[in-house]
Write an enzyme that holds these catalytic residues in place. Structure first.
Site, PDB file in Angstrom:
ATOM      1  N   HIS A 157      -0.527  -2.699  -5.226  1.00  0.00           N
ATOM      2  CA  HIS A 157      -0.242  -3.558  -6.368  1.00  0.00           C
ATOM      3  C   HIS A 157       0.765  -2.836  -7.362  1.00  0.00           C
ATOM      4  CE1 HIS A 157      -3.731  -6.374  -5.944  1.00  0.00           C
ATOM      5  NE2 HIS A 157      -4.251  -5.222  -5.138  1.00  0.00           N
TER       6      HIS A 157
ATOM      7  N   ASP B 119       0.321  -4.338 -12.666  1.00  0.00           N
ATOM      8  CA  ASP B 119       0.178  -4.896 -11.192  1.00  0.00           C
ATOM      9  C   ASP B 119       1.565  -5.123 -10.962  1.00  0.00           C
ATOM     10  OD1 ASP B 119      -0.938  -6.307  -8.778  1.00  0.00           O
ATOM     11  OD2 ASP B 119      -2.895  -5.836 -10.050  1.00  0.00           O
TER      12      ASP B 119
ATOM     13  N   GLU C 227      -6.704  -2.417  -1.946  1.00  0.00           N
ATOM     14  CA  GLU C 227      -5.958  -3.176  -1.030  1.00  0.00           C
ATOM     15  C   GLU C 227      -4.641  -2.762  -0.719  1.00  0.00           C
ATOM     16  OE1 GLU C 227      -7.290  -7.659  -2.317  1.00  0.00           O
ATOM     17  OE2 GLU C 227      -5.974  -6.841  -3.847  1.00  0.00           O
TER      18      GLU C 227
END
Length: 513
Positions: free
Chosen positions: A283, A230, A354
């Site tokens: 990410h 991440d 996201e």
């Protein structure tokens, strides 16, 4: 610290009447379980489990027998029908009082046979541990003292061995027994049953991951979803780019390729598939920045800009792959190709969640991309990434990809044409998103935060937030206060910190129930 089977699975017994002997309760509940009524069957203290030679099963025979002998499990509690109570008060002894049978009484049953060997039979020893493999089994313990496990594949046989550990108990006389003859038929309802562990935000040692895999196998869960990278850290060894490990939390907090192989082997020996996740293109900062800074955008931005539309990330630290930059796709190919070769499972999770549109404002390359394509939208941009990345990810005919649902359902940046053979993992909006994905024809892994996120309700982790200093209820406007005074209710005003969600985005805590 050793974890007992009972503690790991929360074993409490099946509901039985006070006249029945059986206290064990295999979990998850088998499809069919039928108990006899002729009394307990003893197991020799040196009993063995035998079966065909197989790289995973052969070790499991010894491991299972040793565990049973070491555990010598005694059920501590079990369910029984609700009692009937006399009117209050009463002083005399109830006429219908029944004495609870004891293990001593069970030991005096008719069965005197002792099981010395439990036999495992497998039809197809060559079946690979991949999604959809047959995991069914039968388990028979007869009054004549025979124990037989039958399975179509080794992976069903492993589940049967775990069930066996749940039905063998201490007999109270330094021995082992199964309380009654039993016939069990079992098969999973879902082909994907797993737990995701994030080792990028929090590093876990290899032994801790193996401990998690033990718990998965005992509960007949078959997937360890490993969210390995991440923005916060990159612990995965990529030999072509060893400098990526500079973004691990420390030189000790890494996973070498030897570690990866050991974890995959450990999982396979317990019927647990390891599905890796390298989260892309969102990410993504740590690791990638060590190779080519142009491949990452907004890494140096202030993530928490005023107003949600101006956030460059949902949490610190920011960073997304610059999907307009051609060099990004060379890195994706190099890193994915090496990582995919390490993992044996046909499924690879490539993230896709996201994506923050504002992050791309920090990329001159991305802004040029839009200028060169008048009228293009962020969904067009997402599709551009998908069209270039999918040929890289589909590296073998049997490959299936898994992505977070955002690639289809994001309100800001969904791709326009996502192939239906990509498995969608749903995490937002509960059953609403599950329904939307199902209606679109996708296979779905359900991990909705409404039900299955185990970190909910534990407070926020982003520090330096003055809202945490509020330790009293907020002051209500006078008009609202008067309205509540006149109409009392259970409502009380809360702040984010005081009696509120504590900055945990998916609060409250999700219990196992």
């Amino acid at each position: 610290m050793k974890i007992s089977i009972a503690a790991a699975l929360g074993l409490i017994a099946v509901a039985v009447s006070t006249a029945e002997a059986v206290k064990v309760n295999p979990l998850p509940a088998p499809v069919t379980i039928s108990w006899g009524k002729t009394g307990p069957i003893k197991l020799a203290n040196n009993f063995k489990i035998v079966g065909p030679k197989h790289e995973a099963l052969s070790k499991a025979y010894t491991r299972t027998a040793d565990l049973i002998k070491e555990e010598r499990w005694i059920p501590q509690t079990w369910e029984r029908p609700a009692g009937e109570f006399p009117p209050f008060p009463i002083l005399s002894k109830r006429a219908d009082e029944v004495t609870e049978p004891t293990l001593e009484a069970f030991n005096n049953g008719e069965n005197k046979k002792i099981i010395k060997t439990i036999t495992v039979q497998v039809s197809d020893l060559k079946a690979e541990l991949q999604m959809g493999v047959d995991e069914s089994y039968t388990l028979d313990i007869t009054a004549a003292g025979q124990g037989v496990i039958k399975a179509k594949t080794p992976w069903g046989a492993l589940h049967a061995l775990n069930t066996l550990t749940q039905i063998v108990i201490d007999d109270g006389k330094h021995g082992l027994h199964i309380e009654e003859p039993v016939h069990i038929e079992d098969a999973p309802k879902y082909v994907h049953r797993g737990v995701m562990l994030d080792t990028a935000r929090n590093y876990y040692p290899v032994k801790a991951l193996m401990k998690q895999i033990d718990a998965l196998s005992w509960a007949k869960l078959n997937v360890f979803h490993w969210h390995i990278t991440d923005t916060q850290s990159w612990p995965l060894e990529i030999k072509k780019y060893p400098q990526m490990l500079k973004d691990a939390y420390s030189p000790r907090e890494i996973y070498s390729q030897r570690d990866i192989a050991a974890i995959i082997k450990y999982g396979r020996e317990r019927g647990v598939r390891v599905i890796p996740e390298i989260d892309m293109p969102g990410h993504s900062a740590s690791g990638w920045l060590q190779i080519d800074k142009k491949a990452v955008t907004c890494a140096d931005s202030w993530w928490d800009n005023d107003g949600w539309t101006h956030h460059s990330a949902v949490q610190p630290n920011p960073g997304q792959l610059d999907i307009s930059y051609e060099g990004t796709y060379k890195l994706i190919k190099d890193i994915y190709s090496e990582a995919a070769a390490l993992f044996k499972d046909n499924i690879f999770h490539v993230g896709s969640d996201e994506l923050m549109t504002y992050c791309f404002n920090y990329s001159a390359s991305a802004m040029d991309w839009f200028k060169q394509r008048p009228g293009s939208t962020y969904p067009d941009f997402a599709q551009y990434y998908l069209d270039k990345a999918l040929p890289i990810y589909m590296d073998k005919p049997e490959r299936r990809l898994m992505m977070w649902e955002d690639i289809v359902l994001s309100p800001d940046m969904p791709a326009k044409d996502v192939p239906k053979d990509i498995i969608m993992q749903s995490w937002n909006s509960g059953v609403d998103n599950i329904k939307k994905l199902a209606q679109k024809g996708y296979d779905i892994v359900v991990s909705s935060a409404d039900f299955f996120y185990l970190d909910c309700g534990n407070g926020g982790y982003v520090t330096n937030d003055p809202r945490y200093n509020v330790n009293k209820p907020p002051v209500l406007p006078e008009a609202i206060k008067e309205a509540f005074d006149k109409n009392p209710s259970d409502y009380s005003p809360t702040s984010l910190n005081y009696l509120g969600m504590g900055a945990s985005w998916c609060a409250p805590y999700k219990t196992w129930q």
